[in-house]
Design a protein around this motif. Sequence first.
Motif, mmCIF file in Angstrom:
data_model
loop_
_atom_site.group_PDB
_atom_site.id
_atom_site.type_symbol
_atom_site.label_atom_id
_atom_site.label_comp_id
_atom_site.label_asym_id
_atom_site.label_seq_id
_atom_site.Cartn_x
_atom_site.Cartn_y
_atom_site.Cartn_z
ATOM 1 N N THR A 28 24.046 -20.593 -0.149
ATOM 2 C CA THR A 28 25.081 -20.116 -1.054
ATOM 3 C C THR A 28 26.320 -20.997 -0.953
ATOM 4 N N SER A 29 27.379 -20.620 -1.645
ATOM 5 C CA SER A 29 28.624 -21.379 -1.638
ATOM 6 C C SER A 29 29.769 -20.435 -1.971
ATOM 7 N N THR A 30 30.975 -20.963 -1.930
ATOM 8 C CA THR A 30 32.145 -20.162 -2.280
ATOM 9 C C THR A 30 32.222 -19.950 -3.780
ATOM 10 N N LEU A 159 23.021 -20.959 4.957
ATOM 11 C CA LEU A 159 23.741 -22.226 4.862
ATOM 12 C C LEU A 159 24.768 -22.118 3.746
ATOM 13 N N MET A 160 25.970 -22.615 3.988
ATOM 14 C CA MET A 160 26.999 -22.624 2.962
ATOM 15 C C MET A 160 27.281 -24.044 2.512
ATOM 16 N N VAL A 161 27.297 -24.248 1.187
ATOM 17 C CA VAL A 161 27.616 -25.554 0.618
ATOM 18 C C VAL A 161 29.087 -25.570 0.241
ATOM 19 N N ILE A 162 29.769 -26.646 0.609
ATOM 20 C CA ILE A 162 31.201 -26.781 0.325
ATOM 21 C C ILE A 162 31.424 -28.056 -0.472
ATOM 22 N N THR A 167 36.891 -27.111 -3.124
ATOM 23 C CA THR A 167 36.924 -25.742 -2.609
ATOM 24 C C THR A 167 38.207 -25.499 -1.819
ATOM 25 N N LEU A 168 38.947 -24.471 -2.190
ATOM 26 C CA LEU A 168 40.190 -24.139 -1.496
ATOM 27 C C LEU A 168 39.890 -23.474 -0.155
ATOM 28 N N GLN A 169 40.712 -23.775 0.839
ATOM 29 C CA GLN A 169 40.508 -23.218 2.176
ATOM 30 C C GLN A 169 40.596 -21.697 2.172
ATOM 31 N N THR A 170 41.531 -21.160 1.404
ATOM 32 C CA THR A 170 41.674 -19.709 1.338
ATOM 33 C C THR A 170 40.439 -19.055 0.719
ATOM 34 N N ASP A 174 37.803 -16.472 2.679
ATOM 35 C CA ASP A 174 37.486 -15.167 2.087
ATOM 36 C C ASP A 174 35.975 -15.002 1.936
ATOM 37 N N ALA A 175 35.287 -16.083 1.525
ATOM 38 C CA ALA A 175 33.833 -16.037 1.372
ATOM 39 C C ALA A 175 33.157 -15.814 2.723
ATOM 40 N N LEU A 176 33.661 -16.492 3.757
ATOM 41 C CA LEU A 176 33.098 -16.326 5.101
ATOM 42 C C LEU A 176 33.235 -14.879 5.579
ATOM 43 N N GLU A 177 34.393 -14.284 5.332
ATOM 44 C CA GLU A 177 34.622 -12.907 5.757
ATOM 45 C C GLU A 177 33.649 -11.956 5.074
ATOM 46 N N LYS A 178 33.401 -12.170 3.789
ATOM 47 C CA LYS A 178 32.470 -11.315 3.057
ATOM 48 C C LYS A 178 31.051 -11.448 3.600
#
Length: 235
Positions: A28-30, A159-162, A167-170, A174-178
């Motif tokens: 997934t990704s943000t 795995l997260m794609v950035i 992609t903004l750090q904020t 937020d995506a990581l927290e979810k």
Amino acid sequence: MRIPSCHMEIEQIFLQLEQQDSRSICITSTNSGEGVSSLAQALTERHLLAGYRTLLVDLNLQNPSLIPLSLIPSDTDVAETNSHYLTFSQHNSVVLSGLAVPTNKAEIVELRQPKNLKKRIDTWLKEFDKVIIDASSVSQLNTNNIPAQTIAGCCESTLMVILSGQTLQTEFKDALEKLEHHNANIIGHVFNDKYQPSLKNEICREIQRLSFLPKKISTRLIAIVQRNRFLSTVV
């Protein structure tokens, strides 16, 4: 964009997944457009080359990439088949063992429930060694989609794609927290440097900006930089 399964970066990700001994993998990704589908397909091909029976599941309802092979027009070069698990990638024009996005509203609602999705993954794993799920981005949370955090929570690894430089750090935090809230096992982050210039290109650009250098010298310096193998591997 197709990522060759033989790329060294894909090999490194594959080896990390091997160390984790992950059988179900969510990618997934943000935000959308960060390269999730390309990575999912490249990893599927790499696992197939390793001899694993691998199923690519497309649950990215906002940007589907797989088409059931039975729906491919007869004038294409793809042979007709009744196989339930053969799909055609409309992005990369390859045939893969996979499942296209569900189109039945009732099935989508069913898969939004974690326990139902987990049962479905367990069923797939009875026929395949590995299941790789192409999920939507975490930010795409609506009634017409299957939340990425739900999918991640049902898989053994995520795995997260950035997208570097985009992609903004904020947004990423937020995506990581979810994802973590849904007990996702995030084993790594993959940086897509599509819009991130390499060190080699940055050096060449700086040389071009040195207006006091004679054209002949700047051209020669740029040629030297372009031929440098080390700089070709540094981002």
